[in-house]
Design a protein around this motif. Structure first.
Motif, PDB file in Angstrom:
ATOM      1  N   LEU A   1       0.860  -1.181   0.000  1.00  0.00           N
ATOM      2  CA  LEU A   1       0.000   0.000   0.000  1.00  0.00           C
ATOM      3  C   LEU A   1       0.897   1.232   0.000  1.00  0.00           C
ATOM      4  O   LEU A   1       1.738   1.404   0.885  1.00  0.00           O
ATOM      5  CB  LEU A   1      -0.904   0.016   1.230  1.00  0.00           C
ATOM      6  N   SER A   2       0.716   2.070  -1.010  1.00  0.00           N
ATOM      7  CA  SER A   2       1.466   3.321  -1.097  1.00  0.00           C
ATOM      8  C   SER A   2       0.477   4.478  -0.981  1.00  0.00           C
ATOM      9  O   SER A   2      -0.494   4.545  -1.746  1.00  0.00           O
ATOM     10  CB  SER A   2       2.216   3.423  -2.433  1.00  0.00           C
TER      11      SER A   2
ATOM     12  N   ILE B   1       5.228  10.552  -9.943  1.00  0.00           N
ATOM     13  CA  ILE B   1       5.501   9.988  -8.626  1.00  0.00           C
ATOM     14  C   ILE B   1       4.637   8.751  -8.390  1.00  0.00           C
ATOM     15  O   ILE B   1       5.125   7.713  -7.918  1.00  0.00           O
ATOM     16  CB  ILE B   1       5.250  11.048  -7.530  1.00  0.00           C
ATOM     17  N   LEU B   2       3.360   8.844  -8.738  1.00  0.00           N
ATOM     18  CA  LEU B   2       2.452   7.710  -8.547  1.00  0.00           C
ATOM     19  C   LEU B   2       2.891   6.506  -9.383  1.00  0.00           C
ATOM     20  O   LEU B   2       2.927   5.374  -8.888  1.00  0.00           O
ATOM     21  CB  LEU B   2       1.030   8.133  -8.933  1.00  0.00           C
ATOM     22  N   VAL B   3       3.209   6.739 -10.641  1.00  0.00           N
ATOM     23  CA  VAL B   3       3.602   5.634 -11.521  1.00  0.00           C
ATOM     24  C   VAL B   3       4.949   5.060 -11.095  1.00  0.00           C
ATOM     25  O   VAL B   3       5.143   3.836 -11.092  1.00  0.00           O
ATOM     26  CB  VAL B   3       3.623   6.095 -12.991  1.00  0.00           C
ATOM     27  N   GLN B   4       5.876   5.914 -10.700  1.00  0.00           N
ATOM     28  CA  GLN B   4       7.178   5.420 -10.229  1.00  0.00           C
ATOM     29  C   GLN B   4       7.015   4.569  -8.970  1.00  0.00           C
ATOM     30  O   GLN B   4       7.731   3.591  -8.774  1.00  0.00           O
ATOM     31  CB  GLN B   4       8.112   6.595  -9.949  1.00  0.00           C
ATOM     32  N   GLU B   5       6.066   4.942  -8.136  1.00  0.00           N
ATOM     33  CA  GLU B   5       5.846   4.181  -6.905  1.00  0.00           C
ATOM     34  C   GLU B   5       5.420   2.751  -7.207  1.00  0.00           C
ATOM     35  O   GLU B   5       5.699   1.834  -6.428  1.00  0.00           O
ATOM     36  CB  GLU B   5       4.805   4.891  -6.042  1.00  0.00           C
TER      37      GLU B   5
ATOM     38  N   LYS C   1       6.725   0.854  -9.158  1.00  0.00           N
ATOM     39  CA  LYS C   1       7.935   0.058  -9.399  1.00  0.00           C
ATOM     40  C   LYS C   1       8.532  -0.473  -8.099  1.00  0.00           C
ATOM     41  O   LYS C   1       9.354  -1.387  -8.123  1.00  0.00           O
ATOM     42  CB  LYS C   1       8.983   0.901 -10.124  1.00  0.00           C
ATOM     43  N   ASP C   2       8.133   0.128  -6.981  1.00  0.00           N
ATOM     44  CA  ASP C   2       8.709  -0.265  -5.696  1.00  0.00           C
ATOM     45  C   ASP C   2       8.192  -1.647  -5.298  1.00  0.00           C
ATOM     46  O   ASP C   2       7.001  -1.930  -5.401  1.00  0.00           O
ATOM     47  CB  ASP C   2       8.351   0.759  -4.617  1.00  0.00           C
TER      48      ASP C   2
ATOM     49  N   VAL D   1       3.198  -0.987   4.163  1.00  0.00           N
ATOM     50  CA  VAL D   1       2.608   0.338   3.955  1.00  0.00           C
ATOM     51  C   VAL D   1       3.705   1.393   3.845  1.00  0.00           C
ATOM     52  O   VAL D   1       4.639   1.418   4.651  1.00  0.00           O
ATOM     53  CB  VAL D   1       1.661   0.701   5.124  1.00  0.00           C
ATOM     54  N   ARG D   2       3.581   2.239   2.830  1.00  0.00           N
ATOM     55  CA  ARG D   2       4.474   3.384   2.668  1.00  0.00           C
ATOM     56  C   ARG D   2       3.602   4.642   2.602  1.00  0.00           C
ATOM     57  O   ARG D   2       2.770   4.773   1.704  1.00  0.00           O
ATOM     58  CB  ARG D   2       5.308   3.253   1.390  1.00  0.00           C
TER      59      ARG D   2
END
Length: 212
Positions: free
Chosen positions: A141-142, A189-193, A195-196, A201-202
């Motif tokens: 969850l981001s 930022i959302l799309v890069q997240e 990839k994590d 939870v972040r």
């Protein structure tokens, strides 16, 4: 990968869809919309929904990652109750259906200052939503918390004034946590997240994400 998006026709959501289409990792993007909106794209499918009956679309709410970018303003909604219904109820229901459908990574666009115990309506609404989505226990969850979102060609006078005032104070080194972020940068930022790969939870204010 298969991505699901709600709020896809909003200022940030449209940028998210655009960047997902350009990302080779994603082979299918499902945008849940009230009415047709996007030009035809081979990777993009629009699914017409009634958000008050979202469970009717549960068979389509299955994928690898979901982006929840839905939101409205108090002015556009007409009342606090109506804004809560859109910003909280619809997004929570979507998250519940994503969890039931096996979505591994849920990415929620929230707001800086979100706090379920806040005396401010907007911050409390965002904080309650964050708390309830956390309770769903997604594998990942981001939660992204921007300050002011700068929409291109905005005609919202208050938003324009706030952007200018914040910009002035930011140049003095003040109120950095509320600094404006363009919808294009926020979508990145959302799309890069997505990839994590870290589990759990972040919760990330945009300024913290940009440091990482």
């Amino acid at each position: 990968m298969r991505a699901l998006v709600i709020g896809a026709t909003g200022a940030t959501g449209k940028e998210v869809v655009k960047q997902l289409l350009e990302d080779e990792r994603f082979t299918e993007i499902i945008a849940f919309v009230r009415r047709p909106h996007f030009a035809e794209q081979h990777k993009l499918k629009e699914h017409i929904v009634q958000f008050d009956a979202l469970e009717a679309s549960s068979d389509h709410i299955k994928g690898d990652v979901a982006f929840s970018c839905l939101g409205t303003t108090l002015k556009d909604a007409g009342s606090k109750e109506a804004q809560w219904h859109v910003d909280h109820d619809y997004q929570l229901h979507f998250a519940q259906l994503c969890q039931a459908g096996g979505v591994r990574h849920f990415i929620l666009l929230s707001a800086v200052g979100a706090n379920p115990h806040s005396n401010f309506f907007y911050n409390k609404m965002k904080g309650v939503l964050e708390m309830e989505v956390k309770a769903l226990r997604f594998e990942q969850l981001s939660i992204i918390q921007p300050g002011l979102i700068l929409r291109p060609d905005s005609d919202r006078i208050g938003e324009i004034i706030a952007g200018k005032v914040l910009g002035f104070f930011n140049r003095l080194g003040l109120f950095k946590q509320f600094a404006g972020t363009s919808t294009k940068k926020l979508a990145r930022i959302l799309v890069q997240e997505s990839k994590d790969k870290r589990l759990g939870v972040r919760v990330l204010p945009v300024k913290e994400y940009q440091k990482s």
